[in-house]
Scaffold this motif. Structure first.
Motif, PDB file in Angstrom:
ATOM      1  N   GLY A 148       0.846  -1.199   0.000  1.00  0.00           N
ATOM      2  CA  GLY A 148       0.000   0.000   0.000  1.00  0.00           C
ATOM      3  C   GLY A 148       0.878   1.245   0.000  1.00  0.00           C
ATOM      4  O   GLY A 148       0.550   2.256  -0.629  1.00  0.00           O
ATOM      5  N   THR A 149       1.982   1.174   0.696  1.00  0.00           N
ATOM      6  CA  THR A 149       2.928   2.297   0.742  1.00  0.00           C
ATOM      7  C   THR A 149       3.390   2.664  -0.664  1.00  0.00           C
ATOM      8  O   THR A 149       3.399   3.839  -1.056  1.00  0.00           O
ATOM      9  CB  THR A 149       4.144   1.898   1.616  1.00  0.00           C
ATOM     10  OG1 THR A 149       3.683   1.689   2.956  1.00  0.00           O
ATOM     11  CG2 THR A 149       5.223   2.961   1.605  1.00  0.00           C
ATOM     12  N   HIS A 161      -1.688   8.340   6.633  1.00  0.00           N
ATOM     13  CA  HIS A 161      -0.628   7.386   6.970  1.00  0.00           C
ATOM     14  C   HIS A 161       0.716   7.962   6.524  1.00  0.00           C
ATOM     15  O   HIS A 161       0.779   8.762   5.595  1.00  0.00           O
ATOM     16  CB  HIS A 161      -0.924   6.070   6.229  1.00  0.00           C
ATOM     17  CG  HIS A 161       0.024   4.961   6.561  1.00  0.00           C
ATOM     18  ND1 HIS A 161       1.097   4.642   5.771  1.00  0.00           N
ATOM     19  CD2 HIS A 161       0.046   4.107   7.613  1.00  0.00           C
ATOM     20  CE1 HIS A 161       1.736   3.620   6.309  1.00  0.00           C
ATOM     21  NE2 HIS A 161       1.129   3.273   7.425  1.00  0.00           N
ATOM     22  N   ASP A 219      -6.359   6.966  -0.101  1.00  0.00           N
ATOM     23  CA  ASP A 219      -5.755   5.796   0.537  1.00  0.00           C
ATOM     24  C   ASP A 219      -6.896   5.002   1.185  1.00  0.00           C
ATOM     25  O   ASP A 219      -7.429   5.416   2.223  1.00  0.00           O
ATOM     26  CB  ASP A 219      -4.741   6.283   1.577  1.00  0.00           C
ATOM     27  CG  ASP A 219      -4.139   5.148   2.396  1.00  0.00           C
ATOM     28  OD1 ASP A 219      -4.626   4.013   2.292  1.00  0.00           O
ATOM     29  OD2 ASP A 219      -3.190   5.423   3.156  1.00  0.00           O
ATOM     30  N   GLN A 258      -7.212   0.896   4.743  1.00  0.00           N
ATOM     31  CA  GLN A 258      -7.927   0.361   5.915  1.00  0.00           C
ATOM     32  C   GLN A 258      -9.405   0.120   5.646  1.00  0.00           C
ATOM     33  O   GLN A 258     -10.036  -0.644   6.368  1.00  0.00           O
ATOM     34  CB  GLN A 258      -7.786   1.319   7.106  1.00  0.00           C
ATOM     35  CG  GLN A 258      -6.399   1.366   7.715  1.00  0.00           C
ATOM     36  CD  GLN A 258      -6.007   0.082   8.445  1.00  0.00           C
ATOM     37  OE1 GLN A 258      -6.831  -0.785   8.724  1.00  0.00           O
ATOM     38  NE2 GLN A 258      -4.720  -0.054   8.733  1.00  0.00           N
ATOM     39  N   SER A 260      -4.063  -2.476   0.094  1.00  0.00           N
ATOM     40  CA  SER A 260      -3.008  -3.379   0.563  1.00  0.00           C
ATOM     41  C   SER A 260      -3.612  -4.731   0.904  1.00  0.00           C
ATOM     42  O   SER A 260      -4.671  -4.796   1.541  1.00  0.00           O
ATOM     43  CB  SER A 260      -2.343  -2.768   1.802  1.00  0.00           C
ATOM     44  OG  SER A 260      -1.392  -3.651   2.331  1.00  0.00           O
ATOM     45  N   HIS A 312      -2.458  -7.249   2.918  1.00  0.00           N
ATOM     46  CA  HIS A 312      -2.342  -7.877   4.249  1.00  0.00           C
ATOM     47  C   HIS A 312      -3.336  -7.348   5.271  1.00  0.00           C
ATOM     48  O   HIS A 312      -3.506  -7.941   6.335  1.00  0.00           O
ATOM     49  CB  HIS A 312      -0.900  -7.783   4.769  1.00  0.00           C
ATOM     50  CG  HIS A 312      -0.445  -6.428   5.229  1.00  0.00           C
ATOM     51  ND1 HIS A 312      -0.417  -6.086   6.553  1.00  0.00           N
ATOM     52  CD2 HIS A 312       0.029  -5.352   4.556  1.00  0.00           C
ATOM     53  CE1 HIS A 312       0.068  -4.857   6.683  1.00  0.00           C
ATOM     54  NE2 HIS A 312       0.346  -4.383   5.471  1.00  0.00           N
ATOM     55  N   LYS A 313      -4.020  -6.236   4.935  1.00  0.00           N
ATOM     56  CA  LYS A 313      -5.014  -5.732   5.890  1.00  0.00           C
ATOM     57  C   LYS A 313      -6.314  -6.531   5.804  1.00  0.00           C
ATOM     58  O   LYS A 313      -7.190  -6.382   6.649  1.00  0.00           O
ATOM     59  CB  LYS A 313      -5.322  -4.256   5.611  1.00  0.00           C
ATOM     60  CG  LYS A 313      -4.113  -3.340   5.614  1.00  0.00           C
ATOM     61  CD  LYS A 313      -3.490  -3.168   6.984  1.00  0.00           C
ATOM     62  CE  LYS A 313      -2.355  -2.142   6.905  1.00  0.00           C
ATOM     63  NZ  LYS A 313      -1.635  -2.018   8.172  1.00  0.00           N
TER      64      LYS A 313
HETATM   65  N1  PLP Z   1      -2.271   3.388   4.464  1.00  0.00           N
HETATM   66  C1  PLP Z   1      -2.829   3.082   5.638  1.00  0.00           C
HETATM   67  C2  PLP Z   1      -4.035   3.854   6.090  1.00  0.00           C
HETATM   68  C3  PLP Z   1      -2.320   2.056   6.442  1.00  0.00           C
HETATM   69  O1  PLP Z   1      -2.894   1.773   7.613  1.00  0.00           O
HETATM   70  C4  PLP Z   1      -1.176   1.346   5.978  1.00  0.00           C
HETATM   71  C5  PLP Z   1      -0.570   0.297   6.818  1.00  0.00           C
HETATM   72  O2  PLP Z   1      -0.597   0.352   8.034  1.00  0.00           O
HETATM   73  C6  PLP Z   1      -0.632   1.696   4.737  1.00  0.00           C
HETATM   74  C7  PLP Z   1      -1.202   2.721   4.007  1.00  0.00           C
HETATM   75  C8  PLP Z   1       0.574   1.005   4.191  1.00  0.00           C
HETATM   76  O3  PLP Z   1       0.265  -0.263   3.675  1.00  0.00           O
HETATM   77  P1  PLP Z   1       1.433  -1.351   3.544  1.00  0.00           P
HETATM   78  O4  PLP Z   1       1.632  -1.925   4.914  1.00  0.00           O
HETATM   79  O5  PLP Z   1       0.917  -2.347   2.567  1.00  0.00           O
HETATM   80  O6  PLP Z   1       2.630  -0.648   3.042  1.00  0.00           O
END
Ligand code: PLP
Length: 369
Positions: free
Chosen positions: A71-72, A94, A165, A168, A188, A190-191
């Motif tokens: 997600g990052t 985030h 984003d 979540q 993402s 893994h969430k």
């Molecule tokens: N955006 C939000 C709101 C998140 O909570 C997170 C992860 O905690 C991310 C982005 C980043 O996702 P990733 O862990 O896949 O890099």
């Protein structure tokens, strides 16, 4: 982890069993999705099936899905485009949004934790397509759902682009990219019980999205690097399960509300953030003066429950989490905040266990005073 109570789904969700099976099978099958032979074509077919499931999760077109490494990375790809000269991001984003560009203009939130739309309008002024606004759909710490559709409309009316984003939110509440009216969305795996290290950037018009990772022509030339076929397959299965389980996930609000009522019965002064607002059904963020976050996280850990003080990225910091600080929460409360986030493994027994452990910590605090 099975005998423990895992109450930290917003940090990462336990991998779904059907995802583990699908990833293992994809690893056994092998194949490079760019190869033209039968093994490559089979891997390609698995990737495209997953692309459709991820698109379906957020009401998007499969052609708009770019698989990323997280997600990052998806947030960075959207925000670090050379075509974007100015970005406006909310103060509660985030770190992957806040840190994507050093020159980001920061939009405040109201004391309740909602993006301040009047402030956004002022910051937008007369914009054009070289400005991009980025606002999250649900906050990772409080679970508060942000007015994204309105913010996207304001941004478009001012001529700017809009990124969201939804890491979540997707898989926890219904998400419809078209109804939100956003230009791009970060997700993402893994969430939602998929593998870690897989994400997606969903674009309403991928032809406008510049490539971010350079190299080969994978992902329609927008994200170079041999596709992580097992990870993507696992993501597809997780997205399919999350979509099918949305109603069940929504029902977690009853367990969450029960937890909050029992916390308030033990300590009526406990402050629950966002209680009156639209929140993710699985998230509770609360604070009790005098009972610090680290005492709660460590005490409950010893008692067999995994909770967190805030986002996993900021764990270990001795300061009010920035999301609460942005809401004007004073340190005496902010340093005592914890986040409980539930998911499909959560049962009433987990809540009972949490409350029993929390009651002990609370009694110890009373004995000290
Ligand atoms: N955006 C939000 C709101 C998140 O909570 C997170 C992860 O905690 C991310 C982005 C980043 O996702 P990733 O862990 O896949 O890099």
């Amino acid at each position: 982890m099975t005998s423990r109570s895992y109450l930290d789904f917003n940090a990462t969700a336990p991998t779904r069993p059907e995802v583990i099976d699908a990833v293992a099978e994809a690893m056994r099958e092998g194949g490079n999705a760019s190869s033209v032979h039968a093994d490559g074509r089979a891997a390609r077919a698995r990737v495209e099936k997953a692309r459709q499931h991820v698109a379906d999760l957020v009401g998007a077109e499969a052609a708009g899905v770019i698989f990323t490494g997280s997600g990052t990375e998806a947030n960075n790809q959207a925000l670090r485009s050379d075509k974007i000269e100015r970005i406006i991001v909310s103060v509660i984003e985030h770190e992957s949004v806040l840190q994507a560009r050093a020159d980001a203009v920061i939009c405040p939130v109201t004391p309740e934790g909602l993006v301040d739309l009047d402030a956004l309008s002022q910051l937008l002024g007369e914009s054009d397509a070289s400005t991009m606004v980025s606002i999250m759909l649900a906050n990772n710490e409080t679970g508060i759902i942000q007015p994204v559709a309105e913010a996207a409309r304001l941004s478009h009316d001012a001529g700017a682009l809009f990124h969201c984003d939804a890491v979540q939110a997707a898989g926890k509440i219904p998400v419809d990219m078209k109804a939100l009216g956003v230009d791009s969305l970060a997700l993402s795996a893994h969430k939602i019980g998929g593998p870690q290290g897989v994400g997606a950037l969903i674009c309403s018009d991928p032809s406008t999205m510049p490539r971010f990772v350079h190299g080969g022509g994978q992902e329609s030339g927008l994200r170079a690097g041999t596709e992580n076929v097992p990870g993507i397959v696992g993501y597809g299965v997780a997205a399919e399960s999350a979509l099918a389980g949305l109603e069940y996930f929504g029902a977690l609000a009853a367990l969450r509300d029960d937890l909050e009522e029992r916390v308030l019965a033990i300590e009526p002064t406990a402050q629950i953030f966002g209680k009156e607002l639209d929140r993710l059904p699985n998230t509770s963020k609360f604070a009790t003066k005098g009972l610090t976050s680290d005492v709660q996280v460590m005490g409950l850990d010893l008692d067999g429950a995994s909770i967190s003080a805030g986002s996993a990225c900021s764990a270990g910091r001795v300061e009010t989490p920035y999301v609460l600080a942005a809401m004007g929460v004073p340190d005496e409360l902010g340093l005592c905040a914890v986040r409980i986030s539930l998911g499909w493994t959560t049962t009433a027994k987990d809540i009972d266990g949490f409350i029993a452990g929390w009651q002990k910590l609370h009694d110890r605090k009373l004995a000290r005073n």
